[in-house]
Design an enzyme around this catalytic site. Structure first.
Site, PDB file in Angstrom:
ATOM      1  N   THR A  13       0.814  -1.215   0.000  1.00 53.96           N
ATOM      2  CA  THR A  13       0.000   0.000   0.000  1.00 53.96           C
ATOM      3  C   THR A  13       0.846   1.263   0.000  1.00 53.96           C
ATOM      4  O   THR A  13       0.470   2.273  -0.604  1.00 53.96           O
ATOM      5  CB  THR A  13      -0.928   0.004   1.239  1.00 53.96           C
ATOM      6  OG1 THR A  13      -1.759  -1.156   1.202  1.00 53.96           O
ATOM      7  CG2 THR A  13      -1.812   1.237   1.264  1.00 53.96           C
ATOM      8  N   ASP A  57       1.841  -7.425  -4.254  1.00 49.01           N
ATOM      9  CA  ASP A  57       0.980  -7.455  -3.084  1.00 49.01           C
ATOM     10  C   ASP A  57       1.633  -8.379  -2.068  1.00 49.01           C
ATOM     11  O   ASP A  57       2.242  -9.393  -2.437  1.00 49.01           O
ATOM     12  CB  ASP A  57      -0.409  -7.974  -3.467  1.00 49.01           C
ATOM     13  CG  ASP A  57      -1.387  -7.872  -2.326  1.00 49.01           C
ATOM     14  OD1 ASP A  57      -2.129  -6.885  -2.271  1.00 49.01           O
ATOM     15  OD2 ASP A  57      -1.417  -8.803  -1.478  1.00 49.01           O
ATOM     16  N   SER A  58       1.494  -8.067  -0.791  1.00 56.90           N
ATOM     17  CA  SER A  58       2.196  -8.876   0.209  1.00 56.90           C
ATOM     18  C   SER A  58       1.712 -10.323   0.222  1.00 56.90           C
ATOM     19  O   SER A  58       2.448 -11.224   0.643  1.00 56.90           O
ATOM     20  CB  SER A  58       2.045  -8.260   1.604  1.00 56.90           C
ATOM     21  OG  SER A  58       0.713  -8.333   2.053  1.00 56.90           O
ATOM     22  N   SER A  59       0.494 -10.578  -0.262  1.00 53.02           N
ATOM     23  CA  SER A  59       0.011 -11.957  -0.315  1.00 53.02           C
ATOM     24  C   SER A  59       0.750 -12.777  -1.371  1.00 53.02           C
ATOM     25  O   SER A  59       0.671 -14.016  -1.364  1.00 53.02           O
ATOM     26  CB  SER A  59      -1.496 -11.987  -0.587  1.00 53.02           C
ATOM     27  OG  SER A  59      -1.801 -11.356  -1.815  1.00 53.02           O
ATOM     28  N   THR A  89       1.568  -4.976   4.304  1.00 48.88           N
ATOM     29  CA  THR A  89       1.436  -5.262   5.737  1.00 48.88           C
ATOM     30  C   THR A  89       0.955  -6.680   6.055  1.00 48.88           C
ATOM     31  O   THR A  89       1.258  -7.206   7.123  1.00 48.88           O
ATOM     32  CB  THR A  89       0.464  -4.257   6.389  1.00 48.88           C
ATOM     33  OG1 THR A  89      -0.820  -4.354   5.753  1.00 48.88           O
ATOM     34  CG2 THR A  89       0.994  -2.843   6.278  1.00 48.88           C
ATOM     35  N   ASP A  90       0.222  -7.314   5.145  1.00 48.75           N
ATOM     36  CA  ASP A  90      -0.430  -8.579   5.496  1.00 48.75           C
ATOM     37  C   ASP A  90       0.551  -9.695   5.845  1.00 48.75           C
ATOM     38  O   ASP A  90       0.261 -10.531   6.702  1.00 48.75           O
ATOM     39  CB  ASP A  90      -1.364  -9.037   4.370  1.00 48.75           C
ATOM     40  CG  ASP A  90      -2.617  -8.191   4.277  1.00 48.75           C
ATOM     41  OD1 ASP A  90      -2.916  -7.479   5.254  1.00 48.75           O
ATOM     42  OD2 ASP A  90      -3.299  -8.239   3.236  1.00 48.75           O
ATOM     43  N   GLN A 274      -2.515 -20.963  20.395  1.00 44.33           N
ATOM     44  CA  GLN A 274      -3.475 -20.078  19.747  1.00 44.33           C
ATOM     45  C   GLN A 274      -3.582 -18.742  20.479  1.00 44.33           C
ATOM     46  O   GLN A 274      -4.124 -17.778  19.937  1.00 44.33           O
ATOM     47  CB  GLN A 274      -4.850 -20.743  19.693  1.00 44.33           C
ATOM     48  CG  GLN A 274      -4.879 -21.980  18.805  1.00 44.33           C
ATOM     49  CD  GLN A 274      -6.234 -22.674  18.799  1.00 44.33           C
ATOM     50  OE1 GLN A 274      -7.229 -22.103  19.249  1.00 44.33           O
ATOM     51  NE2 GLN A 274      -6.276 -23.899  18.298  1.00 44.33           N
ATOM     52  N   CYS A 275      -3.080 -18.678  21.699  1.00 43.96           N
ATOM     53  CA  CYS A 275      -3.119 -17.435  22.463  1.00 43.96           C
ATOM     54  C   CYS A 275      -2.111 -16.444  21.903  1.00 43.96           C
ATOM     55  O   CYS A 275      -0.990 -16.812  21.552  1.00 43.96           O
ATOM     56  CB  CYS A 275      -2.808 -17.693  23.937  1.00 43.96           C
ATOM     57  SG  CYS A 275      -4.020 -18.743  24.767  1.00 43.96           S
TER      58      CYS A 275
END
Length: 339
Positions: A13, A57-59, A89-90, A274-275
């Site tokens: 971005t 794109d970061s993806s 950022t992703d 997962q925390c």
């Protein structure tokens, strides 16, 4: 002495501008960044720009692109005092984590940054993120870089790259480092927490290790999940399980049998939580003992992004002595809290 910084633009971005005919965002020619951001000329360092030929794109960023960045830093390591990588950022936390393992014995700053809004927007966060990242990348004391690791700078905070995760797609303050303090914060002054900074444990020279295996699978456990699916998956070398709390999973014989089957096939099993905050502690609850029985590896308080990229880097890497489990348990570059 005026420091030299190499600015590597990969996409994202931060390098976008609005096409007023269509209303959509498009990448601009990043070679014109000094016109877009004339304030860069006021920084007391020389900045050279190296844009990717095709902004991504970061993806679309992955092992291939991580190697390109690592090679670029390796090639220019002796020519520059610091490096800033502009990135979407992703997946920035994945890239930062991967580079932290690939760039060995760093003695110079490598700082990733980006933005939530394009650089041309009136309310953009891009200008502050980029300008301050350049300041941090040129920060030296007694002819030595203060920052000697891979970091992310975003919204006034400098964070260790392999400790970060993106937690917001909405706010400018998009990144957290839940299990390690911020390395610095920018306000009226640029503050650095020197006690928290990483220093290479070895006096060996800087090297680039490009080894990355993609024979790694990540799976999030959820209540009611049928673990039998694991036995149907073609053999994987490493399975990273994201489990409940401090390391618990369904305490059934079926669970034990399926996970033991994977281990018998030669699959290494790494366990992360997962925390967002805290980490794995085998034996704290009885429902974690299953992992001790099968010889699983604790990810301790590592982020998922760091555990994944660390596994990719270590798996069948000829540059490491010892086996995968032994090497994964080590704190290689500040990615895990040592007990």
């Amino acid at each position: 002495m005026k420091r030299k910084v190499l600015l590597i633009y990969t996409g994202g971005t931060i390098g976008m501008e609005k096409d007023y005919e269509t209303g959509s965002l498009r990448a601009f020619d990043f070679g014109s960044i000094f016109q877009k951001l004339p304030e860069m000329k006021l920084i007391e360092c020389e900045v050279d720009v190296h844009p990717f030929k095709k902004p991504l794109d970061s993806s679309d960023m992955g092992p291939k692109e991580w190697k390109i960045i690592a090679k670029l830093i390796g090639k220019n390591y002796d020519l520059y005092d610091g490096f800033v990588i502009l990135h979407g950022t992703d997946t920035m936390s994945y890239t930062a984590s991967a580079l932290s393992f690939m760039l060995k014995n760093l003695s110079k700053p490598v700082i990733l940054t980006g933005s939530q809004l394009p650089i041309g927007d009136l309310r953009t966060d891009a200008k502050e993120n980029l300008l301050t990242a350049l300041y941090y990348a040129s920060l030296y004391e007694n002819d030595k870089a203060l920052i000697q690791e891979v970091t992310i700078y975003f919204e006034y905070k400098l964070l260790r790259g392999n400790r970060t995760l993106k937690y917001s797609a909405e706010y400018f303050d998009a990144y957290q480092s839940p299990n390690y303090p911020a390395l610095g914060q920018s306000g009226v002054h640029l503050n650095i927490e020197k006690d928290f900074l990483w220093r290479a444990k070895s006096d060996a020279p800087f090297t680039v290790d490009l080894h990355l295996s993609q024979d790694v699978l990540f799976w999030r456990i959820f209540p009611g999940m049928h673990l039998e699916h694991f036995s149907e998956i073609p053999q994987m070398k490493v399975l990273i399980l994201q489990v409940f709390g401090s390391g618990t999973i369904f305490n059934t014989k079926k669970t034990l049998d399926i996970l033991q089957l994977l281990r018998d096939r030669g699959t290494e099993i790494v366990v992360v939580s997962q925390c967002v905050s805290g980490g794995i502690s085998f034996g704290k609850y009885s429902n974690s003992n299953i992992f001790t029985k099968i010889g699983a590896i604790s990810g301790n308080d590592m982020t998922a992004e760091s555990a994944i990229t660390k596994a990719m880097h270590l798996l069948e890497n000829p540059n490491y002595k010892g086996n995968f489990a032994e090497n994964f348990a080590k704190n290689l570059c500040g990615e895990v809290t040592e007990s």
